[in-house]
Design an enzyme around this catalytic site. Structure first.
Site, PDB file in Angstrom:
ATOM      1  N   ASP A 169      -6.964  42.043 -18.165  1.00 49.36           N
ATOM      2  CA  ASP A 169      -7.538  41.265 -17.065  1.00 49.36           C
ATOM      3  C   ASP A 169      -9.037  41.501 -16.978  1.00 49.36           C
ATOM      4  O   ASP A 169      -9.500  42.623 -16.785  1.00 49.36           O
ATOM      5  CB  ASP A 169      -6.896  41.672 -15.734  1.00 49.36           C
ATOM      6  CG  ASP A 169      -5.388  41.456 -15.724  1.00 49.36           C
ATOM      7  OD1 ASP A 169      -4.927  40.568 -16.454  1.00 49.36           O
ATOM      8  OD2 ASP A 169      -4.685  42.174 -14.995  1.00 49.36           O
TER       9      ASP A 169
ATOM     10  N   ASP B 181      -8.637  46.243 -22.641  1.00 48.48           N
ATOM     11  CA  ASP B 181      -8.019  45.914 -21.370  1.00 48.48           C
ATOM     12  C   ASP B 181      -7.712  44.415 -21.398  1.00 48.48           C
ATOM     13  O   ASP B 181      -8.262  43.672 -22.226  1.00 48.48           O
ATOM     14  CB  ASP B 181      -8.966  46.270 -20.227  1.00 48.48           C
ATOM     15  CG  ASP B 181      -8.403  45.917 -18.860  1.00 48.48           C
ATOM     16  OD1 ASP B 181      -7.201  46.157 -18.626  1.00 48.48           O
ATOM     17  OD2 ASP B 181      -9.160  45.388 -18.023  1.00 48.48           O
TER      18      ASP B 181
END
Length: 246
Positions: free
Chosen positions: A12, A10
């Site tokens: 963020d 991922d």
């Protein structure tokens, strides 16, 4: 050969501290909106419950519904405003891009070291993010040339992939790096993201606790939880599929 051959990150909150910036952007969007609507104030708990890890418009829709307000979905072409879900989402995009320009972004040092370690060990790597700003963030953080595969909000929209907590975007990234899901690691900081990793049958799901809570990450699908990726090295690739699960 290691048991796991790819690491899917991922963005963020995992590679870059943009999660904190996004949290402030959502607060700037919804604090005045709640006041205007006469509903309960927006809090950080709302971010984790309704927004974190979801595609932007889905996050808007979930939060608005939590306050009992009905809004038309609208169109992605809607001007930034508050007349539709898409208009609110586009206003949030406007806010966060201004913050990127004003504040810049640096990747987490521990995450870069972990990325270095797994790539040196021969793992394929990809970024899987709900954000349509992923290319901008990767470039700003100096990471754009580190990933051969990026499956972001733009790709999801173009290929009609369901967003997290559905596993579709992670499954697509595994396909693009040429590794079966069962031989890939998912690295996430959001409950929706670890749930996607579990639902997709990935070999190992690593939760990075940036505030949502270790227990919540485990309950939603994380096999291993750390507070920073500096706690891990390439030995995670030696895990047998599902080895960390109860």
């Amino acid at each position: 050969m290691p048991g796991l051959r790819a690491v899917l990150f991922d963005l963020d909150g995992v590679l870059t501290p943009t999660a904190a910036l996004h949290m402030r952007a959502w607060e700037r969007l919804f604090a005045p909106w709640c006041s205007q609507q006469g509903v309960a104030p927006y809090t950080d708990a709302d971010y984790f419950a309704h927004v974190d890890g979801r595609p932007r418009y889905d996050g808007v829709a979930a939060f608005v519904a939590s306050r009992g307000v009905e809004l038309p979905w609208g169109s992605p072409d809607d001007a930034p405003g508050d007349g539709s879900v898409c208009a609110l989402g586009n206003r949030k995009d406007e806010i966060v891009n201004r913050m990127f320009a004003e504040e810049g972004i640096e990747p987490y040092p521990g995450s870069v070291r972990f990325l270095d370690a797994v790539t040196a060990a021969g793992a394929r790597v990809a970024v899987v993010s709900s954000s349509r700003n992923t290319p901008t963030v990767l470039a700003a953080a100096g990471l754009a040339d580190r990933f051969e595969v990026v499956v972001d909000g733009n790709v999801a929209a173009r290929e009609r992939l369901a967003g997290k907590p559905a596993p579709d975007t992670y499954v697509r990234a595994a396909e693009l790096v040429g590794v079966p899901a069962g031989q890939a690691v998912v690295v996430e900081d959001a409950v929706s993201g670890v749930a996607a990793g579990r639902a997709g049958g990935f070999g190992l799901v690593v939760g990075v606790d940036r505030g949502v809570g270790a227990q919540a990450l485990r309950e939603h699908g994380a096999d291993v939880v750390v507070t920073d990726l500096d706690e891990l090295d390439a030995s995670v690739l030696d895990h047998a599929a599902g080895e960390g699960r109860a």
